[in-house]
Design a protein around this motif. Structure first.
Motif, PDB file in Angstrom:
ATOM      1  N   PHE A   1       0.863  -1.187   0.000  1.00  0.00           N
ATOM      2  CA  PHE A   1       0.000   0.000   0.000  1.00  0.00           C
ATOM      3  C   PHE A   1       0.895   1.231   0.000  1.00  0.00           C
ATOM      4  O   PHE A   1       1.760   1.371   0.864  1.00  0.00           O
ATOM      5  CB  PHE A   1      -0.888   0.034   1.247  1.00  0.00           C
ATOM      6  CG  PHE A   1      -2.087  -0.852   1.152  1.00  0.00           C
ATOM      7  CD1 PHE A   1      -3.119  -0.544   0.275  1.00  0.00           C
ATOM      8  CD2 PHE A   1      -2.201  -1.991   1.928  1.00  0.00           C
ATOM      9  CE1 PHE A   1      -4.247  -1.356   0.194  1.00  0.00           C
ATOM     10  CE2 PHE A   1      -3.316  -2.812   1.838  1.00  0.00           C
ATOM     11  CZ  PHE A   1      -4.340  -2.493   0.970  1.00  0.00           C
TER      12      PHE A   1
ATOM     13  N   ASN B   1       3.772   0.612   2.714  1.00  0.00           N
ATOM     14  CA  ASN B   1       3.393  -0.401   3.687  1.00  0.00           C
ATOM     15  C   ASN B   1       3.379  -1.754   2.985  1.00  0.00           C
ATOM     16  O   ASN B   1       2.468  -2.056   2.215  1.00  0.00           O
ATOM     17  CB  ASN B   1       2.011  -0.036   4.261  1.00  0.00           C
ATOM     18  CG  ASN B   1       1.630  -0.950   5.401  1.00  0.00           C
ATOM     19  OD1 ASN B   1       2.388  -1.835   5.777  1.00  0.00           O
ATOM     20  ND2 ASN B   1       0.447  -0.736   5.935  1.00  0.00           N
TER      21      ASN B   1
ATOM     22  N   VAL C   1       2.432  -5.012   2.863  1.00  0.00           N
ATOM     23  CA  VAL C   1       1.439  -5.776   3.615  1.00  0.00           C
ATOM     24  C   VAL C   1       1.557  -7.280   3.376  1.00  0.00           C
ATOM     25  O   VAL C   1       1.408  -8.076   4.299  1.00  0.00           O
ATOM     26  CB  VAL C   1       0.021  -5.269   3.276  1.00  0.00           C
ATOM     27  CG1 VAL C   1      -1.019  -6.170   3.878  1.00  0.00           C
ATOM     28  CG2 VAL C   1      -0.150  -3.859   3.803  1.00  0.00           C
TER      29      VAL C   1
ATOM     30  N   PRO D   1      -1.713 -12.776  13.215  1.00  0.00           N
ATOM     31  CA  PRO D   1      -1.972 -11.579  14.004  1.00  0.00           C
ATOM     32  C   PRO D   1      -2.765 -10.532  13.238  1.00  0.00           C
ATOM     33  O   PRO D   1      -2.760 -10.504  12.014  1.00  0.00           O
ATOM     34  CB  PRO D   1      -0.571 -11.056  14.337  1.00  0.00           C
ATOM     35  CG  PRO D   1       0.333 -11.719  13.365  1.00  0.00           C
ATOM     36  CD  PRO D   1      -0.284 -13.012  13.002  1.00  0.00           C
ATOM     37  N   SER D   2      -3.420  -9.692  13.978  1.00  0.00           N
ATOM     38  CA  SER D   2      -4.226  -8.636  13.371  1.00  0.00           C
ATOM     39  C   SER D   2      -3.323  -7.715  12.555  1.00  0.00           C
ATOM     40  O   SER D   2      -2.239  -7.353  12.996  1.00  0.00           O
ATOM     41  CB  SER D   2      -4.911  -7.839  14.480  1.00  0.00           C
ATOM     42  OG  SER D   2      -5.678  -6.826  13.910  1.00  0.00           O
ATOM     43  N   GLY D   3      -3.767  -7.392  11.362  1.00  0.00           N
ATOM     44  CA  GLY D   3      -2.991  -6.489  10.521  1.00  0.00           C
ATOM     45  C   GLY D   3      -1.952  -7.189   9.670  1.00  0.00           C
ATOM     46  O   GLY D   3      -1.154  -6.538   9.008  1.00  0.00           O
ATOM     47  N   CYS D   4      -1.952  -8.527   9.661  1.00  0.00           N
ATOM     48  CA  CYS D   4      -0.940  -9.230   8.872  1.00  0.00           C
ATOM     49  C   CYS D   4      -1.356  -9.368   7.408  1.00  0.00           C
ATOM     50  O   CYS D   4      -0.622  -9.919   6.602  1.00  0.00           O
ATOM     51  CB  CYS D   4      -0.628 -10.604   9.475  1.00  0.00           C
ATOM     52  SG  CYS D   4      -1.933 -11.802   9.247  1.00  0.00           S
ATOM     53  N   GLY D   5      -2.507  -8.881   7.066  1.00  0.00           N
ATOM     54  CA  GLY D   5      -2.894  -8.861   5.660  1.00  0.00           C
ATOM     55  C   GLY D   5      -3.817  -9.978   5.228  1.00  0.00           C
ATOM     56  O   GLY D   5      -3.956 -10.249   4.041  1.00  0.00           O
ATOM     57  N   LYS D   6      -4.505 -10.596   6.180  1.00  0.00           N
ATOM     58  CA  LYS D   6      -5.410 -11.695   5.833  1.00  0.00           C
ATOM     59  C   LYS D   6      -6.570 -11.209   4.964  1.00  0.00           C
ATOM     60  O   LYS D   6      -6.878 -11.799   3.930  1.00  0.00           O
ATOM     61  CB  LYS D   6      -5.965 -12.352   7.109  1.00  0.00           C
ATOM     62  CG  LYS D   6      -4.901 -12.827   8.070  1.00  0.00           C
ATOM     63  CD  LYS D   6      -5.483 -13.468   9.314  1.00  0.00           C
ATOM     64  CE  LYS D   6      -6.268 -12.524  10.199  1.00  0.00           C
ATOM     65  NZ  LYS D   6      -5.452 -11.525  10.893  1.00  0.00           N
ATOM     66  N   SER D   7      -7.187 -10.114   5.413  1.00  0.00           N
ATOM     67  CA  SER D   7      -8.316  -9.584   4.632  1.00  0.00           C
ATOM     68  C   SER D   7      -7.837  -9.105   3.271  1.00  0.00           C
ATOM     69  O   SER D   7      -8.525  -9.282   2.260  1.00  0.00           O
ATOM     70  CB  SER D   7      -8.979  -8.432   5.365  1.00  0.00           C
ATOM     71  OG  SER D   7      -9.510  -8.885   6.577  1.00  0.00           O
ATOM     72  N   THR D   8      -6.664  -8.496   3.261  1.00  0.00           N
ATOM     73  CA  THR D   8      -6.106  -8.008   1.997  1.00  0.00           C
ATOM     74  C   THR D   8      -5.898  -9.178   1.034  1.00  0.00           C
ATOM     75  O   THR D   8      -6.268  -9.097  -0.142  1.00  0.00           O
ATOM     76  CB  THR D   8      -4.761  -7.300   2.267  1.00  0.00           C
ATOM     77  OG1 THR D   8      -4.966  -6.304   3.275  1.00  0.00           O
ATOM     78  CG2 THR D   8      -4.220  -6.664   1.017  1.00  0.00           C
TER      79      THR D   8
ATOM     80  N   GLU E   1     -13.489 -14.080   8.448  1.00  0.00           N
ATOM     81  CA  GLU E   1     -13.987 -14.113   9.824  1.00  0.00           C
ATOM     82  C   GLU E   1     -15.507 -14.103   9.887  1.00  0.00           C
ATOM     83  O   GLU E   1     -16.111 -13.230  10.512  1.00  0.00           O
ATOM     84  CB  GLU E   1     -13.439 -12.926  10.615  1.00  0.00           C
ATOM     85  CG  GLU E   1     -11.931 -12.914  10.681  1.00  0.00           C
ATOM     86  CD  GLU E   1     -11.405 -11.768  11.521  1.00  0.00           C
ATOM     87  OE1 GLU E   1     -12.058 -11.445  12.525  1.00  0.00           O
ATOM     88  OE2 GLU E   1     -10.353 -11.218  11.176  1.00  0.00           O
TER      89      GLU E   1
ATOM     90  N   HIS F   1      -9.730 -15.895  13.483  1.00  0.00           N
ATOM     91  CA  HIS F   1      -8.899 -15.590  14.646  1.00  0.00           C
ATOM     92  C   HIS F   1      -8.919 -16.749  15.630  1.00  0.00           C
ATOM     93  O   HIS F   1      -8.245 -16.745  16.638  1.00  0.00           O
ATOM     94  CB  HIS F   1      -9.464 -14.366  15.390  1.00  0.00           C
ATOM     95  CG  HIS F   1      -8.925 -13.087  14.895  1.00  0.00           C
ATOM     96  ND1 HIS F   1      -9.718 -12.036  14.532  1.00  0.00           N
ATOM     97  CD2 HIS F   1      -7.658 -12.673  14.681  1.00  0.00           C
ATOM     98  CE1 HIS F   1      -8.964 -11.048  14.127  1.00  0.00           C
ATOM     99  NE2 HIS F   1      -7.714 -11.403  14.197  1.00  0.00           N
TER     100      HIS F   1
END
Ligand SMILES: Nc1ncnc2c1ncn2[C@@H]1O[C@H](COP(=O)(O)OP(=O)(O)OP(=O)(O)O)[C@@H](O)[C@H]1O
Ligand SMILES: [Mg+2]
Lengths: 257, 256
Positions: free
Chosen positions: B15, B22, B24, B43-50, B159, B192
Motif C-alpha cells: 500500500f 506499507n 502488507v 496476528p491482526s494487521g498481517c494482511g489476511k483480509s487483503t 472471519e 482468529h
C-alpha cells in the motif's frame, strides 16, 4: 386493543385544538373578540357546509388540485430524475450541481414577478412556479439518497456480478428510497405552498382565489374555510406519503419512538 | 481432490500513500487444491483480509500471480463466493429476496434453487422475513446461501463467525462442514479462532505480520467429524499456538 390504543393517541393529539376551539367559540359569541375578524367556529362550519352544498368549493378545489398536482408531477419528477442522475454519475454532478445549487438559493417569491411578466397570469406561470418549488426538495433528497447507499452493499453487488441495471434497481433505488420519500413529502408541501402563492397572486378560480375574493367582501368565515381546505389537503397528502412509507419501508429497522 | 483450484505465486502487496510504503503481503506462495478447506490464521494487521480481497478480485493492484482454475483473477466473479464478517444482506429484501439477489423470484427455476438453499442452511419458515427480523447467525447463513446459490468454485470467508456468540458459532461451523461436504466447494477461511481453524480445515496457514508472510502451513489429518476435546485435537492446538508464538517479538497480538 390496537384500535383503542390508536384512539387514545388520536384523542391525546386533539385535546389542545378542542380547547382552543371552545375558547374561541365562547369568546366570539360573548363578543369578547370581533366576530367580523374571528367568526366563531360554528359559523365557519356553517359556511363550509354551504360552499360544499352549493358546489362552489368543489369547483375551486378541483382546479387547485390539478394545478398543485401537475406542478408536483413536473417539478418533483424532474427533481427525482436529476437527483438520481447527479447522484449516480460524478461527471453529471460536476456539470449540473453547481448551477442547480445556485438556482436553489434564489427565493421563489422574488422571481414570481418575472414569471408574471413572461407568462402572464395564466395557468403556465402558476404551474411553472409550483414545479420550481417542488423541484428542489425532491432533487436534494434524491441526490442525498443515492449518496447514502452503503458502499459495503455495493461491494456485494460487485461480487455477485450484478448488471449495471440491477445495481441501480436492486441496490441504489431501494437504498435511496427513504430519502426519496422524504423528498416526496417536502416536495408535496412545497407544491401546496406555491399553489397558495400563485393563486393569491392573481387567479379567477381556485381555493386561493376563493380566499382572496372573500377577503375583498370581508367574508372572513370563507377565508377560514379556504385555510381549512388547504390544511386538510396538506394533511391528506402527508398521510398519503406516510402510507407509502409504511408500505415501501417496512424493511427499515429504525427507532419509532 | 488433486488438481489445484487456487494458485498464488510470489504475491506481493504494497500500500502506497504519500511517500509511505506499507509492505502488507510479502512473497505469498500457496496452492489450494480442489475441494480443499484451508484456514488462514495470524496476528491482526498481517494482511489476511487483503489477501482474501485479492483472491476475490476486489483488489487488483498487486504483484505476482493469482489464478483460479488456471484463469488469472482480474476481477470479482460468481465463481468466487465471498462471505464478509458482517452479513451484508440487503435490508430491503426478504430472506428469499436476498438469496435470489439479482435473479428474479418469478422464475420457477430460481424459486426452486432458492428453496433448496433455504433448506440447506435450515431457514425454512423464514423465507419472507426481513433481515431485521432474524438473528445475526441466521443472517450469516442467508449470506452463505446467497453465495452458494451462484455455485461458486471457491468460497472465501473473512472471519464469518467472528461477531457471533460461541454457541451459534459452533453451530454454524458444523453447518459449514455439512455444506462443504454436500456442495464440494473449495474453502478459504480467515479466522482468529484456533479451534475453528482446526475443527474445519485440511490445512491451516499460519501468518506473521510486518510484512505479512506465511510462517508455517500445518496439515490437519484428523478424520471428520472432529472432536474438540480429543487429545489429538489438543496436540494440533498446541502446534498452532506454538507456530503463532514462535517468534522473538512478543508484541504480536493475534487474538484481535
Ligand atoms: N485500503 C487500504 N489502504 C491502505 N492500507 C491498507 C488498506 N487496507 C489495509 N491496509 C493495511 O494493510 C494491513 C493489513 O490489513 P488487513 O485488513 O488485511 O489485516 P487483517 O490481517 O485482515 O487484520 P484483522 O485480523 O485485524 O482483520 C494493515 O496494516 C492496514 O493498515
Ligand atoms: Mg481482516
Amino acid at each position: 386493543m390496537f384500535s383503542s390504543k390508536s384512539f387514545i393517541r388520536t384523542a391525546q393529539g386533539a385535546i389542545i385544538p378542542i380547547i382552543v376551539l371552545i375558547l374561541w367559540q365562547t369568546a366570539s359569541s360573548l363578543e369578547w373578540i370581533s366576530a367580523q375578524l374571528f367568526p366563531p367556529p360554528l359559523t365557519i362550519l356553517q359556511s363550509f357546509y354551504e360552499v360544499v352544498v352549493s358546489g362552489e368549493l368543489w369547483h375551486h378545489l378541483q382546479i387547485s388540485v390539478i394545478r398543485a398536482m401537475s406542478g408536483f408531477v413536473i417539478g418533483g419528477g424532474l427533481g427525482l430524475l436529476f437527483g438520481l442522475i447527479v447522484g449516480l454519475y460524478k461527471r453529471s454532478e460536476q456539470l449540473l450541481d453547481p448551477t442547480i445549487q445556485m438556482l436553489r438559493t434564489v427565493p421563489l417569491l422574488a422571481i414570481t414577478p418575472l414569471f408574471i411578466l413572461w407568462f402572464g397570469f395564466g395557468e403556465l406561470s402558476k404551474i411553472l412556479l409550483i414545479s420550481m418549488g417542488s423541484f428542489f426538495p425532491m432533487y436534494v433528497n434524491a441526490f442525498l439518497g443515492v449518496r447514502n447507499v452503503d458502499s459495503k452493499l455495493f461491494d456485494v453487488a460487485r461480487i455477485l456480478e450484478f448488471s449495471r441495471f440491477k445495481q441501480i434497481s436492486k441496490v441504489i433505488l431501494p437504498g435511496a428510497m427513504p430519502n426519496v420519500l422524504s423528498g416526496v413529502r417536502l416536495s408535496l408541501s412545497a407544491s401546496w405552498l406555491c399553489l397558495v402563492v400563485a393563486e393569491l397572486m392573481g387567479a379567477d378560480k381556485g381555493i386561493g382565489y376563493l380566499i382572496q375574493d372573500a377577503r375583498a367582501y370581508m367574508r372572513t368565515d370563507i377565508v377560514f374555510v379556504g385555510i381549512c381546505v388547504f390544511a386538510i389537503a396538506g394533511k391528506l397528502t402527508d398521510s398519503f406519503v406516510r402510507l407509502l412509507e409504511r408500505k415501501l419501508l417496512a424493511w427499515q429497522d429504525s427507532y419509532r419512538g | 481432490m488433486t488438481e489445484a483450484a487456487l494458485e498464488i505465486q510470489q504475491l506481493n502487496k504494497i500500500f502506497r500513500s504519500n511517500n509511505q510504503e506499507n509492505h502488507v503481503l510479502k512473497n505469498i506462495d500457496f496452492t489450494l487444491k480442489n475441494q480443499e478447506f484451508v484456514s488462514i490464521i495470524g496476528p491482526s494487521g498481517c494482511g489476511k483480509s487483503t489477501l482474501l480481497k485479492i483472491v476475490a478480485g476486489l483488489d487488483t493492484a498487486y504483484e505476482g500471480h493469482v489464478s483460479l482454475n488456471g484463469q488469472k483473477v482480474t476481477g470479482p466473479s460468481k465463481e468466487k463466493g465471498f462471505i464478509f464478517q458482517e452479513h451484508r444482506l440487503f435490508p430491503w429484501a426478504t430472506v428469499e429476496g436476498n438469496i435470489a439477489a439479482d435473479l428474479s423470484l418469478k422464475d420457477k427455476e430460481v424459486q426452486q434453487r432458492v428453496a433448496d438453499m433455504i433448506k440447506l442452511v435450515r431457514l425454512t419458515g423464514f423465507e419472507k422475513a426481513y433481515p431485521k427480523q432474524i438473528s445475526g447467525g441466521m443472517s450469516q447463513r442467508v449470506a452463505i446461501a446467497r453465495a452458494l446459490l451462484r455455485k461458486p468454485d471457491i468460497l472465501l470467508l473473512d472471519e464469518p463467525f467472528g461477531a457471533l456468540d460461541a454457541f451459534t458459532r459452533n453451530h454454524l461451523q458444523e453447518s459449514l462442514l455439512d455444506i462443504w461436504r454436500e456442495n464440494k466447494t473449495s474453502m478459504l477461511l480467515v479466522t482468529h479462532d484456533i479451534d475453528e481453524a482446526i475443527f474445519l480445515s485440511n490445512r491451516v496457514i499460519v501468518m506473521d505480520a510486518k510484512p505479512g508472510r506465511i510462517k508455517q502451513i500445518i496439515s490437519i489429518d484428523l478424520p471428520f467429524p472432529r472432536n474438540r476435546i480429543s487429545p489429538s485435537f489438543q496436540e494440533l492446538r498446541t502446534l498452532v499456538i506454538n507456530a503463532l508464538n514462535h517468534d522473538d517479538q512478543i508484541e504480536d497480538d493475534w487474538s484481535i
